[in-house]
Design a protein around this motif. Sequence first.
Motif, PDB file in Angstrom:
ATOM      1  N   TRP A  85     -98.806  71.295  42.066  1.00  0.00           N
ATOM      2  CA  TRP A  85     -99.812  71.785  41.136  1.00  0.00           C
ATOM      3  C   TRP A  85    -100.055  70.712  40.087  1.00  0.00           C
ATOM      4  N   SER A  86    -101.266  70.618  39.627  1.00  0.00           N
ATOM      5  CA  SER A  86    -101.606  69.795  38.471  1.00  0.00           C
ATOM      6  C   SER A  86    -102.167  70.774  37.448  1.00  0.00           C
ATOM      7  N   LEU A  87    -101.389  71.037  36.409  1.00  0.00           N
ATOM      8  CA  LEU A  87    -101.760  72.060  35.426  1.00  0.00           C
ATOM      9  C   LEU A  87    -101.746  71.478  34.022  1.00  0.00           C
ATOM     10  N   PRO A  88    -102.573  72.038  33.141  1.00  0.00           N
ATOM     11  CA  PRO A  88    -102.547  71.566  31.747  1.00  0.00           C
ATOM     12  C   PRO A  88    -101.135  71.608  31.184  1.00  0.00           C
ATOM     13  N   ASP A  89    -100.795  70.583  30.434  1.00  0.00           N
ATOM     14  CA  ASP A  89     -99.449  70.412  29.885  1.00  0.00           C
ATOM     15  C   ASP A  89     -99.237  71.360  28.708  1.00  0.00           C
ATOM     16  N   THR A  90     -98.468  72.398  28.942  1.00  0.00           N
ATOM     17  CA  THR A  90     -98.245  73.434  27.925  1.00  0.00           C
ATOM     18  C   THR A  90     -97.343  72.981  26.787  1.00  0.00           C
ATOM     19  N   SER A  91     -96.795  71.770  26.858  1.00  0.00           N
ATOM     20  CA  SER A  91     -95.997  71.270  25.733  1.00  0.00           C
ATOM     21  C   SER A  91     -96.894  70.690  24.633  1.00  0.00           C
ATOM     22  N   VAL A  92     -98.181  70.510  24.924  1.00  0.00           N
ATOM     23  CA  VAL A  92     -99.139  69.990  23.946  1.00  0.00           C
ATOM     24  C   VAL A  92     -99.646  71.179  23.128  1.00  0.00           C
ATOM     25  N   PRO A  93     -99.552  71.128  21.802  1.00  0.00           N
ATOM     26  CA  PRO A  93     -99.847  72.302  20.967  1.00  0.00           C
ATOM     27  C   PRO A  93    -101.188  72.987  21.233  1.00  0.00           C
ATOM     28  N   TRP A  94    -102.276  72.259  21.366  1.00  0.00           N
ATOM     29  CA  TRP A  94    -103.562  72.932  21.564  1.00  0.00           C
ATOM     30  C   TRP A  94    -103.649  73.599  22.940  1.00  0.00           C
ATOM     31  N   VAL A  95    -103.020  72.995  23.935  1.00  0.00           N
ATOM     32  CA  VAL A  95    -102.992  73.613  25.263  1.00  0.00           C
ATOM     33  C   VAL A  95    -102.118  74.861  25.216  1.00  0.00           C
TER      34      VAL A  95
ATOM     35  N   ASP B 161    -101.668  76.800  22.697  1.00  0.00           N
ATOM     36  CA  ASP B 161    -102.445  77.861  22.048  1.00  0.00           C
ATOM     37  C   ASP B 161    -103.352  78.561  23.054  1.00  0.00           C
ATOM     38  N   LEU B 162    -104.009  77.799  23.915  1.00  0.00           N
ATOM     39  CA  LEU B 162    -104.899  78.397  24.917  1.00  0.00           C
ATOM     40  C   LEU B 162    -104.113  79.202  25.942  1.00  0.00           C
ATOM     41  N   LEU B 163    -102.977  78.661  26.377  1.00  0.00           N
ATOM     42  CA  LEU B 163    -102.173  79.363  27.375  1.00  0.00           C
ATOM     43  C   LEU B 163    -101.543  80.630  26.814  1.00  0.00           C
ATOM     44  N   GLU B 164    -101.324  80.687  25.509  1.00  0.00           N
ATOM     45  CA  GLU B 164    -100.826  81.929  24.919  1.00  0.00           C
ATOM     46  C   GLU B 164    -101.876  83.037  25.064  1.00  0.00           C
ATOM     47  N   PHE B 165    -103.144  82.666  25.008  1.00  0.00           N
ATOM     48  CA  PHE B 165    -104.214  83.631  25.246  1.00  0.00           C
ATOM     49  C   PHE B 165    -104.282  83.979  26.730  1.00  0.00           C
ATOM     50  N   LEU B 166    -104.211  82.975  27.590  1.00  0.00           N
ATOM     51  CA  LEU B 166    -104.375  83.181  29.026  1.00  0.00           C
ATOM     52  C   LEU B 166    -103.165  83.840  29.674  1.00  0.00           C
TER      53      LEU B 166
ATOM     54  N   SER C  75    -113.640  86.733  23.915  1.00  0.00           N
ATOM     55  CA  SER C  75    -112.341  86.534  23.275  1.00  0.00           C
ATOM     56  C   SER C  75    -111.797  85.141  23.563  1.00  0.00           C
ATOM     57  N   PHE C  76    -111.994  84.666  24.796  1.00  0.00           N
ATOM     58  CA  PHE C  76    -111.526  83.326  25.128  1.00  0.00           C
ATOM     59  C   PHE C  76    -112.299  82.284  24.325  1.00  0.00           C
ATOM     60  N   LYS C  77    -113.600  82.447  24.211  1.00  0.00           N
ATOM     61  CA  LYS C  77    -114.413  81.501  23.442  1.00  0.00           C
ATOM     62  C   LYS C  77    -113.917  81.432  22.002  1.00  0.00           C
ATOM     63  N   GLU C  78    -113.609  82.569  21.431  1.00  0.00           N
ATOM     64  CA  GLU C  78    -113.093  82.621  20.058  1.00  0.00           C
ATOM     65  C   GLU C  78    -111.736  81.916  19.975  1.00  0.00           C
ATOM     66  N   CYS C  79    -110.855  82.169  20.928  1.00  0.00           N
ATOM     67  CA  CYS C  79    -109.542  81.508  20.966  1.00  0.00           C
ATOM     68  C   CYS C  79    -109.723  80.003  21.102  1.00  0.00           C
ATOM     69  N   PHE C  80    -110.603  79.584  22.002  1.00  0.00           N
ATOM     70  CA  PHE C  80    -110.848  78.159  22.216  1.00  0.00           C
ATOM     71  C   PHE C  80    -111.383  77.508  20.951  1.00  0.00           C
ATOM     72  N   ASP C  81    -112.374  78.131  20.342  1.00  0.00           N
ATOM     73  CA  ASP C  81    -112.952  77.581  19.115  1.00  0.00           C
ATOM     74  C   ASP C  81    -111.911  77.467  18.005  1.00  0.00           C
ATOM     75  N   ASN C  82    -111.058  78.472  17.880  1.00  0.00           N
ATOM     76  CA  ASN C  82    -109.995  78.432  16.869  1.00  0.00           C
ATOM     77  C   ASN C  82    -109.017  77.286  17.135  1.00  0.00           C
ATOM     78  N   ALA C  83    -108.649  77.106  18.391  1.00  0.00           N
ATOM     79  CA  ALA C  83    -107.723  76.020  18.737  1.00  0.00           C
ATOM     80  C   ALA C  83    -108.359  74.664  18.453  1.00  0.00           C
ATOM     81  N   MET C  84    -109.645  74.524  18.756  1.00  0.00           N
ATOM     82  CA  MET C  84    -110.316  73.243  18.523  1.00  0.00           C
ATOM     83  C   MET C  84    -110.431  72.955  17.035  1.00  0.00           C
ATOM     84  N   GLU C  85    -110.695  73.981  16.254  1.00  0.00           N
ATOM     85  CA  GLU C  85    -110.775  73.813  14.800  1.00  0.00           C
ATOM     86  C   GLU C  85    -109.407  73.417  14.246  1.00  0.00           C
ATOM     87  N   LYS C  86    -108.378  74.125  14.668  1.00  0.00           N
ATOM     88  CA  LYS C  86    -107.025  73.893  14.178  1.00  0.00           C
ATOM     89  C   LYS C  86    -106.502  72.498  14.540  1.00  0.00           C
TER      90      LYS C  86
END
Length: 160
Positions: free
Chosen positions: A36-46, A48-53, A122-133
Amino acid sequence: MDVVIAAQCFHWFANRAAVEEIHRVLAPSGSFGIMWSLPDTSVPWVKDLLEFLGPIFEQIPVVYPYQETWKTFFGGLCQQLFSAPKENLRFEHRFPSSIERAYKFFSSYSVIAGGSEQTKKSFKECFDNAMEKHFKGNGVSLDYIPFKIYLYWCTKTTSN
């Protein structure tokens, strides 16, 4: 067959019938590889997204390599057919990106793209928040999506 490789897909058919068929078509001492090639969940912004997903992923019968349950599933299902899976998590790569492209990538996940309008919103809101943060609020650009390569392999046992 000497080798069967399941790349980016084993989570969709991780069941007894599929594993027994892989075992059947492999030559004695043949190898079965899973990647598998998956987004690296050790990176803070990723992360944040995976906590939603994460809770959404838990609602579907799919196992992913960053969840310990997949090893339990694989071990329980395959212990009589294959050797214990060996693993190598040393591979990482970066996919060039931007905030817009990252949104397109993550929103294309089937749990979002095929989800309800509320899930998408809800995902769009989570994504936007992560990008802002992590980016916009700090004047930093998003230049890549970090990925981690999960690679496991095992060998067909000859006693079966």
